[in-house]
Design an enzyme around this catalytic site. Structure first.
Site: not given
Length: 209
Positions: A90-91, A156, A186
């Site tokens: 989730a993000g 973030y 990533p």
């Protein structure tokens, strides 16, 4: 070829992107998958697509809503205590300068980390009780380690760095129960949030999840 025969995977945030790809890989190789995500057509379509290859279930939960997270915890404990694989995918990514951040921006990332923490706890309880070990992969981010001027993302980055720190801690704590915990970091991947963040950047299309 790796087989996942008899293995059940829980994916937090698995209705699209890397989470869904992980579920597809597991189900295609003999396993089953539980997708936890926001209620809606995207979640329904993801589970329907997975079900064409093998067993798949959904747990609808808005991860920003604590009451829904608690309900998802209960469903995981009651219906899927046999899961031995977990992917935390989730993000969301919304570049914004540090001075432009408001409390709501910060809290959105904080709420997601809180949901990830306690949903992971629910799955790990089942792994420990089952005695068969397990494996957890947390989808972190390059931005947890490297700041970029083109994408100011202090909140973030702070949140994803926390996820990487959680990975280190759980790897130590859960090793005795045969549970491996790793993270990936990533960069840009081919997913909707990347297209929103880099709408004019042609090189993003060359990155895949």
């Amino acid at each position: 070829m790796t087989t996942f025969e008899g293995k059940k995977l829980v994916v937090i945030g698995g209705a699209s992107g890397m989470g869904l790809q992980a579920a597809e890989d597991v189900v295609a190789k003999g396993g089953s998958a539980v997708i936890v995500g926001r209620s809606g057509q995207k979640l329904d379509d993801a589970v329907a697509g997975l079900s064409r290859s093998g067993p798949a279930w959904s747990i609808a939960a808005d991860l920003a809503d604590w009451d829904q997270v608690l309900e998802a915890q209960k469903q995981l404990a009651q219906d899927h205590p046999d899961a031995t694989l977990l992917v935390n995918a989730a993000g969301f990514f919304t570049p914004k300068s540090f001075l432009d951040h408001e409390v709501a921006d910060y809290d959105a990332y904080h709420d997601l980390n809180r949901a990830t923490f306690f949903l992971t706890q629910a799955v790990v309880r089942g792994m420990v009780a089952g005695g068969q070990g397990g494996a957890i992969v947390n989808v972190g981010s390059m931005w947890a380690h490297q700041a970029l001027a083109v994408t100011p993302s202090s909140a973030y980055s702070m949140a994803k760095a926390g996820l990487h720190a959680l990975t280190h801690n759980l790897a130590i704590e859960l090793a005795g129960d045969g549970i491996r915990v790793n993270a990936v970091a990533p960069a840009v991947t081919r997913r909707p949030c990347s297209r929103r963040s880099f709408p004019q950047t042609s090189w993003t299309a060359r990155w895949t999840s």
